[in-house]
Structure formats: C-alpha cells, structure tokens
Design an enzyme around this catalytic site. Sequence first.
Site, PDB file in Angstrom:
ATOM      1  N   ASP A  96       0.786  -1.240   0.000  1.00 55.17           N
ATOM      2  CA  ASP A  96       0.000   0.000   0.000  1.00 55.17           C
ATOM      3  C   ASP A  96       0.813   1.283   0.000  1.00 55.17           C
ATOM      4  O   ASP A  96       0.297   2.333   0.364  1.00 55.17           O
ATOM      5  CB  ASP A  96      -0.898  -0.001   1.243  1.00 55.17           C
ATOM      6  CG  ASP A  96      -0.100  -0.070   2.543  1.00 55.17           C
ATOM      7  OD1 ASP A  96       1.137   0.017   2.491  1.00 55.17           O
ATOM      8  OD2 ASP A  96      -0.729  -0.204   3.608  1.00 55.17           O
ATOM      9  N   GLU A 118      -0.377  -8.990  -1.164  1.00 52.89           N
ATOM     10  CA  GLU A 118      -1.057  -8.394  -0.002  1.00 52.89           C
ATOM     11  C   GLU A 118      -2.225  -7.513  -0.475  1.00 52.89           C
ATOM     12  O   GLU A 118      -2.360  -6.345  -0.119  1.00 52.89           O
ATOM     13  CB  GLU A 118      -0.097  -7.601   0.899  1.00 52.89           C
ATOM     14  CG  GLU A 118      -0.601  -7.440   2.325  1.00 52.89           C
ATOM     15  CD  GLU A 118       0.268  -6.513   3.171  1.00 52.89           C
ATOM     16  OE1 GLU A 118       0.209  -5.282   2.998  1.00 52.89           O
ATOM     17  OE2 GLU A 118       1.008  -7.042   4.014  1.00 52.89           O
ATOM     18  N   GLU A 132      -2.386   5.234   2.429  1.00 54.20           N
ATOM     19  CA  GLU A 132      -2.298   3.795   2.125  1.00 54.20           C
ATOM     20  C   GLU A 132      -3.618   3.172   1.676  1.00 54.20           C
ATOM     21  O   GLU A 132      -3.632   2.316   0.790  1.00 54.20           O
ATOM     22  CB  GLU A 132      -1.735   3.036   3.327  1.00 54.20           C
ATOM     23  CG  GLU A 132      -0.258   3.294   3.609  1.00 54.20           C
ATOM     24  CD  GLU A 132       0.007   4.566   4.401  1.00 54.20           C
ATOM     25  OE1 GLU A 132      -0.970   5.222   4.837  1.00 54.20           O
ATOM     26  OE2 GLU A 132       1.187   4.933   4.575  1.00 54.20           O
ATOM     27  N   HIS A 209       5.148   5.750  12.937  1.00 54.87           N
ATOM     28  CA  HIS A 209       5.573   6.497  11.747  1.00 54.87           C
ATOM     29  C   HIS A 209       4.428   7.015  10.892  1.00 54.87           C
ATOM     30  O   HIS A 209       4.657   7.823   9.998  1.00 54.87           O
ATOM     31  CB  HIS A 209       6.457   5.609  10.857  1.00 54.87           C
ATOM     32  CG  HIS A 209       5.713   4.498  10.171  1.00 54.87           C
ATOM     33  ND1 HIS A 209       5.012   4.690   9.016  1.00 54.87           N
ATOM     34  CD2 HIS A 209       5.551   3.200  10.492  1.00 54.87           C
ATOM     35  CE1 HIS A 209       4.452   3.543   8.649  1.00 54.87           C
ATOM     36  NE2 HIS A 209       4.760   2.624   9.526  1.00 54.87           N
ATOM     37  N   ARG A 211       1.742   8.816   8.758  1.00 56.87           N
ATOM     38  CA  ARG A 211       1.583  10.240   8.423  1.00 56.87           C
ATOM     39  C   ARG A 211       0.456  10.890   9.223  1.00 56.87           C
ATOM     40  O   ARG A 211       0.584  12.014   9.676  1.00 56.87           O
ATOM     41  CB  ARG A 211       1.302  10.395   6.922  1.00 56.87           C
ATOM     42  CG  ARG A 211       2.550  10.591   6.086  1.00 56.87           C
ATOM     43  CD  ARG A 211       2.203  10.697   4.610  1.00 56.87           C
ATOM     44  NE  ARG A 211       3.252  11.342   3.830  1.00 56.87           N
ATOM     45  CZ  ARG A 211       4.407  10.775   3.480  1.00 56.87           C
ATOM     46  NH1 ARG A 211       4.682   9.552   3.885  1.00 56.87           N
ATOM     47  NH2 ARG A 211       5.298  11.426   2.765  1.00 56.87           N
ATOM     48  N   HIS A 242      11.916   5.666  13.729  1.00 57.97           N
ATOM     49  CA  HIS A 242      11.875   5.767  12.263  1.00 57.97           C
ATOM     50  C   HIS A 242      12.784   6.910  11.808  1.00 57.97           C
ATOM     51  O   HIS A 242      12.946   7.897  12.522  1.00 57.97           O
ATOM     52  CB  HIS A 242      10.415   6.019  11.857  1.00 57.97           C
ATOM     53  CG  HIS A 242      10.123   5.851  10.391  1.00 57.97           C
ATOM     54  ND1 HIS A 242      10.514   6.781   9.454  1.00 57.97           N
ATOM     55  CD2 HIS A 242       9.480   4.880   9.713  1.00 57.97           C
ATOM     56  CE1 HIS A 242      10.112   6.375   8.252  1.00 57.97           C
ATOM     57  NE2 HIS A 242       9.481   5.217   8.389  1.00 57.97           N
TER      58      HIS A 242
HETATM   59  C1  UD1 Z   1       6.377   5.038   3.980  1.00 56.57           C
HETATM   60  C2  UD1 Z   1       5.044   4.665   3.319  1.00 56.57           C
HETATM   61  C3  UD1 Z   1       4.136   3.977   4.336  1.00 56.57           C
HETATM   62  C4  UD1 Z   1       4.847   2.821   4.994  1.00 56.57           C
HETATM   63  C5  UD1 Z   1       6.181   3.281   5.567  1.00 56.57           C
HETATM   64  C6  UD1 Z   1       6.959   2.137   6.160  1.00 56.57           C
HETATM   65  C7  UD1 Z   1       4.087   6.140   1.591  1.00 56.57           C
HETATM   66  C8  UD1 Z   1       3.459   7.429   1.296  1.00 56.57           C
HETATM   67  N1  UD1 Z   1       4.385   5.888   2.870  1.00 56.57           N
HETATM   68  O1  UD1 Z   1       6.103   5.993   4.971  1.00 56.57           O
HETATM   69  O2  UD1 Z   1       2.978   3.509   3.679  1.00 56.57           O
HETATM   70  O3  UD1 Z   1       4.042   2.327   6.028  1.00 56.57           O
HETATM   71  O4  UD1 Z   1       6.954   3.871   4.531  1.00 56.57           O
HETATM   72  O5  UD1 Z   1       7.982   2.590   6.995  1.00 56.57           O
HETATM   73  O6  UD1 Z   1       4.345   5.367   0.704  1.00 56.57           O
HETATM   74  N2  UD1 Z   1      13.802   8.423   5.696  1.00 56.57           N
HETATM   75  C9  UD1 Z   1      15.178   8.313   5.731  1.00 56.57           C
HETATM   76  N3  UD1 Z   1      15.751   7.090   5.502  1.00 56.57           N
HETATM   77  C10 UD1 Z   1      15.019   5.965   5.238  1.00 56.57           C
HETATM   78  C11 UD1 Z   1      13.609   6.082   5.218  1.00 56.57           C
HETATM   79  C12 UD1 Z   1      13.028   7.315   5.431  1.00 56.57           C
HETATM   80  O7  UD1 Z   1      15.878   9.281   5.969  1.00 56.57           O
HETATM   81  O8  UD1 Z   1      15.595   4.896   5.037  1.00 56.57           O
HETATM   82  C13 UD1 Z   1      13.176   9.742   5.953  1.00 56.57           C
HETATM   83  C14 UD1 Z   1      13.318  10.712   4.757  1.00 56.57           C
HETATM   84  O9  UD1 Z   1      13.512  11.995   5.235  1.00 56.57           O
HETATM   85  C15 UD1 Z   1      11.938  10.631   4.098  1.00 56.57           C
HETATM   86  C16 UD1 Z   1      11.044  10.435   5.320  1.00 56.57           C
HETATM   87  O10 UD1 Z   1      11.786   9.573   6.183  1.00 56.57           O
HETATM   88  O11 UD1 Z   1      11.651  11.780   3.360  1.00 56.57           O
HETATM   89  C17 UD1 Z   1       9.680   9.841   5.068  1.00 56.57           C
HETATM   90  O12 UD1 Z   1       9.742   8.692   4.226  1.00 56.57           O
HETATM   91  P1  UD1 Z   1       8.425   8.276   3.359  1.00 56.57           P
HETATM   92  O13 UD1 Z   1       8.727   7.040   2.611  1.00 56.57           O
HETATM   93  O14 UD1 Z   1       7.948   9.448   2.593  1.00 56.57           O
HETATM   94  O15 UD1 Z   1       7.335   8.050   4.467  1.00 56.57           O
HETATM   95  P2  UD1 Z   1       7.201   6.941   5.586  1.00 56.57           P
HETATM   96  O16 UD1 Z   1       6.557   7.572   6.754  1.00 56.57           O
HETATM   97  O17 UD1 Z   1       8.498   6.245   5.746  1.00 56.57           O
HETATM   98  N1  UDP Z   2      10.965  -3.346  11.550  1.00 59.76           N
HETATM   99  C1  UDP Z   2      12.349  -3.481  11.486  1.00 59.76           C
HETATM  100  N2  UDP Z   2      13.124  -2.665  12.271  1.00 59.76           N
HETATM  101  C2  UDP Z   2      12.601  -1.732  13.107  1.00 59.76           C
HETATM  102  C3  UDP Z   2      11.180  -1.589  13.135  1.00 59.76           C
HETATM  103  C4  UDP Z   2      10.395  -2.407  12.338  1.00 59.76           C
HETATM  104  O1  UDP Z   2      12.871  -4.322  10.755  1.00 59.76           O
HETATM  105  O2  UDP Z   2      13.350  -1.037  13.789  1.00 59.76           O
HETATM  106  C5  UDP Z   2      10.128  -4.217  10.677  1.00 59.76           C
HETATM  107  C6  UDP Z   2       8.935  -4.898  11.323  1.00 59.76           C
HETATM  108  O3  UDP Z   2       9.298  -6.137  11.894  1.00 59.76           O
HETATM  109  C7  UDP Z   2       7.968  -5.059  10.170  1.00 59.76           C
HETATM  110  C8  UDP Z   2       8.280  -3.863   9.290  1.00 59.76           C
HETATM  111  O4  UDP Z   2       9.558  -3.382   9.684  1.00 59.76           O
HETATM  112  O5  UDP Z   2       8.230  -6.220   9.423  1.00 59.76           O
HETATM  113  C9  UDP Z   2       7.239  -2.804   9.471  1.00 59.76           C
HETATM  114  O6  UDP Z   2       7.638  -1.659   8.837  1.00 59.76           O
HETATM  115  P1  UDP Z   2       6.947  -0.261   9.115  1.00 59.76           P
HETATM  116  O7  UDP Z   2       6.359  -0.246  10.470  1.00 59.76           O
HETATM  117  O8  UDP Z   2       7.977   0.775   8.773  1.00 59.76           O
HETATM  118  O9  UDP Z   2       5.836  -0.178   7.984  1.00 59.76           O
HETATM  119  P2  UDP Z   2       4.331  -0.698   7.856  1.00 59.76           P
HETATM  120  O10 UDP Z   2       4.310  -2.157   8.110  1.00 59.76           O
HETATM  121  O11 UDP Z   2       3.503   0.091   8.809  1.00 59.76           O
HETATM  122  O12 UDP Z   2       3.981  -0.350   6.442  1.00 59.76           O
END
Ligand code: UD1
Ligand code: UDP
Length: 380
Positions: A96, A118, A132, A209, A211, A242
Amino acid sequence: MLKVMTIFGTRPEAIKMAPVILELKRRPEFETVVTVTAQHREMLDQVLRLFDIKPDFDLNIMSPEQTLFDITTKALLGLEGVLSTVKPDIVLVHGDTTTTFVGALASFYNQITVGHVEAGLRTRNKYSPFPEEMNRRLTGSIADLNFAPTPTSRDNLLREGVEPAKIFVTGNTVIDALHRTVRNDFVFDDELLSSIDYDRKKIILVTTHRRENLGEPMRHVYEALKQLVEEFADVEIIFPVHKNPKVREIVDAVLGGLDRVHLIDPLDYEPFANLMGRATIILTDSGGVQEEAPALGKPVMVLRDTTERPEAVSAGTVKLIGTDRSRVYEETRRLLVDRKEYARMAEAINPYGDGRAAQRIVRALLRHYRLTDAPFEEFV
Ligand code: UD1
Ligand code: UDP
C-alpha cells in the site's frame, strides 16, 4: 522463461517481497528482475543486505522530508525507462505504499500484467491510513492477479466485484520472513539489547511512523509513555525511531534523556523480529508489526483509530487504542498490572499466514501461465 519484475521501495515492502523473490529465484521457469524505487534508503538497504538481494535497477529517489508528489513523480518517471527497457511479462508490487501504486500505474501505462501481493486489505476510510487505503484501492483497480493474504481480504475484493478466478488466498509473506528470522537462541550483537534482563524487566517496544499520527497524536502517545516509565520502575522502553525527521523531532522533545527509555536507530529486521519475541507489550502504528506480533504471542496496542488488519483484533491479541494520551496510558497500564488480561492477550495465534505464502504466490503464477497442473491450495 517468464520475466517477472518485482517493484518495491520501502522497508516493509522489502521484508514482505523478499520471500517471493527468493522463491522465484529457486524456480527455473522465471527470470527475476528486481527494481527498487528506494523511496526509503537506509531502511531499505538494511533489508536487502539481510536477504542478500541485489537490485537490478535502483531509482534512488528518496529525499529528506519528501512529499507524496515527490515520490509519485520521481518513481513514475524512473519506472518509465526501466519498464520499457526490460519489458517484463508481469510486474509484482506489494501492499500500500506510494511506490506500490506508482509501480502498478507505470505497468498499466505499458500494458504489462500486474500482480498485487497483499491485496484486499481495507479500512473503507479513504483518509485512514493516509495515503495507504487509497494506494491499495487504486492498485487493486489495476491489478490482474490479486494475492490476498487472508479470507477476509479475499472477501473485500469479491465485494468490490473482482472475479474470483483472479484472487488467490496465500497467507501473508511477512510470516514467511518471520519464520526465517526468529530463533530461540538468537543472540543480539548490540550492546544495549544484549545487556537487558528480559526475564525481570517489562519491555515496552514502540514504533511509530504513520503520516496521520505526525504532530499532536504522536506527542500524546509519547507523553503517555513518559508517565508509564516514571510510574513503573521495572519498565524499559525500547523505541527504534523511524528515520523520518518529523518523527524524530517529537520523540526527542518528549522522551529524550529519560531514564529507561532507549531511543535507538531503526533495527535490522533480524534483531527487531527477535526483540519482538522478547518484548512484554508492543505499542505501534505499523501494519507489519500488527501481523508479526500475534504470531509471537505478544499483545499489541495499535496507536490508530482504524485497521485494515481486523483478524488479530477479533482474535484478541491486538487492541485498537488510538492516540489519546489517557487511553494509551490506561490501556498499557492495565496490561502491566492485570495478569489475567495480559494472559488473555498473549496467546499466540496465526491468522495471517503459515510461512508458505511465497510458495503459493509462485504456484499461482505457474498456474496462471499454464506452466504447471499442480493444484493451488489456499491458505485457510
Ligand atoms: C512510507 C510509506 C508507508 C509505509 C512506511 C513504512 C508512503 C506514502 N508511505 O512511509 O505507507 O508504512 O513507509 O515505513 O508510501 N527516511 C530516511 N531514511 C530511510 C527512510 C526514510 O531518511 O531509510 C526519511 C526521509 O527523510 C523521508 C522520510 O523519512 O523523506 C519519510 O519517508 P516516506 O517514505 O515518505 O514516508 P514513511 O513515513 O516512511
Ligand atoms: N521493523 C524493522 N526494524 C525496526 C522496526 C520495524 O525491521 O526497527 C520491521 C517490522 O518487523 C515489520 C516492518 O519493519 O516487518 C514494518 O515496517 P513499518 O512499520 O515501517 O511499515 P508498515 O508495516 O507500517 O507499512
């Protein structure tokens, strides 16, 4: 050979797509091409390293504090070139995220078959989780094959008019990943995690995490945690924060410097999954954690008002508590003091999978392309 491209971009997609990629690579019928948008960078690379997956194409789109527009446009333009070069027979996307939706859209523009792993999870609330819920629905409208993890998600698709022949109930691949990763004899190589006395302490493991929780909702949750750690001397909070700076800022402001509150970087999947296995209670707004923790018999308090994963809520291992400060405090406190309630919630159940989801997905693909006569057996 059938050319299968997987497209993903974030940590959870990588964890859940990894078992599918490994299974595809085992089969001589497929040529597997891995494309990552790298909507996440470090958190994606952690997973790629663990499962030893080397992307064939890496769009490297992540930017600090990226918006939905940034992710959508960069991924779409990047995928245009990759898809027209590789011309896969089928693209698989997962879940998603914005990468998921854009992966499906880019494939549609190239008239390439799309498989949605999924598929069929729904809250029926367009804005929760945001974005999502819409990403799933839009991907579902494009998908030709739907790999629904549970009978509930299949029923959601049937209700929307998806043809039964295009839906396969497979279980969730996250349970495949979990089975490969959690071991009773796992030893943490991290100094903090290996120094904690998991038998005597009460460990509250936290991740946030979403939004829609950024800002005040997160602040309320953290204030409740602060109150709990101050009240219970045997509680340790482990919080892998995160990478999103918008999350980090609030975490540091409310919980920074507190005794027995360990704010750490996102953990690699292996230590994180094994830490879930040793936690007392898990507080999270994560989707994946809601699926994994019940399989490990861990009570989960979900910091959201809706969930697209109702199975463990019905089974009693997961409770939706939202983000109201006093509710988070009361519900978590209750689990810390009420042994009966704790025991009731801590029963291991497995509504999401049996560890064979990736095999089922690959079997469904083989059947779809008439490469096997072997029957497809659903996850029940
Ligand atoms: C994204 C997904 C969400 C998913 C989540 C899992 C979208 C819109 N959101 O949300 O569905 O549940 O990932 O974690 O698709 N960043 C880093 N390093 C990383 C990852 C993120 O620095 O490895 C920081 C960056 O500043 C980035 C911000 O986190 O701009 C947000 O990342 P983004 O993928 O936009 O949103 P998530 O909240 O991670
Ligand atoms: N996870 C991880 N390290 C962490 C926190 C979570 O590997 O420090 C794993 C967790 O076991 C799960 C996945 O990341 O499999 C969930 O990711 P996240 O919560 O970022 O996204 P969502 O599932 O909400 O899309």
